[in-house]
Design an enzyme around this catalytic site. Structure first.
Site, PDB file in Angstrom:
ATOM      1  N   PHE A   1       0.805  -1.221   0.000  1.00 38.70           N
ATOM      2  CA  PHE A   1       0.000   0.000   0.000  1.00 38.70           C
ATOM      3  C   PHE A   1       0.833   1.264   0.000  1.00 38.70           C
ATOM      4  CE2 PHE A   1       0.730  -0.514   4.597  1.00 38.70           C
ATOM      5  CZ  PHE A   1       1.051   0.783   4.973  1.00 38.70           C
TER       6      PHE A   1
ATOM      7  N   CYS B   1       9.755   1.268   3.476  1.00 39.13           N
ATOM      8  CA  CYS B   1      10.724   0.278   3.949  1.00 39.13           C
ATOM      9  C   CYS B   1      12.136   0.833   3.993  1.00 39.13           C
ATOM     10  CB  CYS B   1      10.675  -0.975   3.073  1.00 39.13           C
ATOM     11  SG  CYS B   1      11.275  -0.715   1.393  1.00 39.13           S
TER      12      CYS B   1
ATOM     13  N   GLU C   1       9.434  -3.702  13.048  1.00 42.44           N
ATOM     14  CA  GLU C   1       9.265  -2.665  12.032  1.00 42.44           C
ATOM     15  C   GLU C   1       7.941  -1.956  12.320  1.00 42.44           C
ATOM     16  OE1 GLU C   1       9.477  -2.131   7.199  1.00 42.44           O
ATOM     17  OE2 GLU C   1       8.417  -3.869   7.995  1.00 42.44           O
TER      18      GLU C   1
END
Length: 500
Positions: free
Chosen positions: A150, A282, A383
């Site tokens: 997304f 990321c 994360e």
């Protein structure tokens, strides 16, 4: 009636037939603005069948034809970049300038695909034996699939399919169901550019669609970008079904700041890299490792900058950071900050109570900064994928390096220093796939390849660049002997072929 985002199969819209739909939300308001059709296994099969049929001709098409279509697509994508950015902002929530930057980075890979002729050149060795030549060529795989996240609904698909189709493959994309509209608009532009029907297809959905792609016998390769647990699942499942896989997972990217670094530059970089795109990327820097006595001053500089960031709707030109993608994700990110003090962290900034006047139902969260974070803290181990920056302390370069290398993730990392020797040592010693020297987010340009190490990548190939070309093709070696008209018959010889 709510708008429906449907599939794109065989060059046209395919209305959802499964009866299952998912909500698409405007993160700035919390309102459901659209529904997206979720594909059944049969609908995935229809997309793969369309791609397989198209491959019969596209796979044999000339490089000139393929690159001509891609050049036309590039022009259309460039002309419609503002429109696509608006779709991203409406469904993802990121500010418009950030969405435009995403499209621009995707365009880099289209540029690369337009010049794919160089990457697809083979090799030839003549006269390896008497009148024997050997050539190496690369050929497409067939139907390939992409499963994308997304956080970059345009850029990550653009990292995949332009190279795949330039190499002669056909493509089935399963974008994130949270922000699906950009993928469909891109499909329309590809058709307008002259791409034959069925070469590029889009199916929306959840695990049903994903699992069918992973097990479908006609899908030869799968590209994925997402979280580490799902990347591991994609790699394991697709590999078990005989497919080539590149599965890019999560990250906990560290920035090592040495005592000789320019602390103002390091603070600017840390804030930009940690809080840009609301931390939902990321390659975000989520952990700063301050070496020596610079920690207190660095944290104060980061705090001063972070407090000035303007958070608001992505459609507001003055906004620098937008909301998070969903309320559930917002609440999960907030939980890391709420539990930080109990884990031994010093909470310098707590953004969990942030809201925007007039948009109280949006998925808002402010800037959070945690200092003196122990490696046992949950905020460090996981994360987070949100605007939360952890600062850790190390006494020496060696201690900081060991801390970074102990992480199970190895996506990206950076060092800030004026010492060229230390930087050179770091780039060789750190266990990560992408390294920045005074560059906080070292995303490679299109003609190099993007990918991490350890739990940040499952598979042998990084994405785009030369690795992308190799991933979407397979090698073949051809050995040829053409007899000379003057040759006498050689006769039967059951021994090894003679090379001399």
């Amino acid at each position: 009636m709510t708008n429906i985002v449907n599939h794109w199969i065989g060059g046209k819209t395919a209305e959802g037939a499964s009866g299952t739909y998912g909500p698409v939300t405007d993160p700035a308001t919390g309102a459901v603005t659209t529904e997206v059709a979720f594909a059944s296994a049969d609908e995935v099969d229809a997309a793969v069948a369309a791609a397989k049929e198209a491959y019969l001709t596209w796979g044999q098409s000339s490089l000139a034809q393929r690159t001509s279509v891609l050049f036309s697509f590039r022009a259309l994508l460039d002309a419609h970049r503002d429109e696509i950015a608006a779709l991203i902002t409406a469904e993802h929530g990121k500010v418009h300038s950030d969405a435009l930057g995403e499209v621009a980075r995707g365009l880099e890979i289209v540029d690369l695909a337009c010049g794919i002729t160089v990457q697809l050149k083979g090799e030839l060795s003549t006269q390896v034996a008497t009148r024997v030549d050997v050539s190496s060529i690369r050929q497409p795989l067939g139907v390939v699939a992409g499963i994308t996240p997304f956080n970059f609904p345009a850029m990550v698909p653009l990292w995949m399919f332009p190279i795949a189709i330039a190499c002669g493959n056909t493509f089935v994309l399963k974008p994130s169901e949270k922000d699906p509209s950009a993928a469909v608009r891109i499909a329309e532009l590809l058709t307008e550019a002259g791409l034959p029907d069925g070469v590029f297809n889009v199916v929306h959905g959840d695990k049903v669609a994903v699992d069918r792609l992973l097990e479908h016998p006609d899908v030869k390769a799968v590209s994925f970008v997402g979280s580490t647990p799902i990347a591991r699942y994609i790699h394991t499942t697709a590999s078990a079904n005989g497919k080539r896989v590149q599965a890019l997972g999560g990250a906990k990217n560290h920035m090592l700041v040495l005592p000789d670094a320019d602390l103002d530059a390091a603070a600017d970089a840390a804030v930009s890299a940690a809080y840009g795109s609301a931390g939902e990327r990321c390659m975000a820097i989520s952990a700063v490792v301050a070496v020596g006595a610079v920690g207190d001053e660095l944290v104060e500089k980061i705090r001063e900058r972070a407090e000035k960031i303007k958070i608001g709707p992505g459609t507001d030109p003055s906004s620098e950071m937008g909301p998070l993608i969903t309320k559930a994700h917002r609440d999960k990110v907030a939980s890391y900050v709420a539990g930080a003090a109990a884990d031994g962290c010093e909470v310098v900034l707590d953004g969990t109570g942030y809201t925007v006047d007039g948009h109280e139902d949006g998925h808002w969260i402010g800037i959070s900064l945690l200092d003196r974070v122990p490696t046992t803290a949950k905020a460090y181990r996981d994360e987070i994928f949100g605007p939360v920056l952890c600062v850790l302390r190390a006494d020496t370069y060696e201690e900081g390096l060991a801390l970074i290398n102990a992480s199970p993730f190895g996506n990206g990392t950076a060092i800030f220093t004026r010492d060229g020797g230390a930087a050179r040592r770091f780039q060789l010693e750190v266990e990560a796939g992408m390294v920045g020297v005074n560059v906080p987010i070292p995303v490679p340009v299109g003609y190099h390849s993007f990918g991490g190490w350890k739990d940040s990548l499952f598979g042998d190939h990084h994405i785009y660049g030369n690795d992308g070309t190799h991933f979407y093709t397979r090698g073949k070696v051809v050995t040829t002997r053409w007899p000379d008209p003057a040759d006498a018959p050689a006769g039967v010889d059951l021994g090894f072929p003679r090379n001399h």
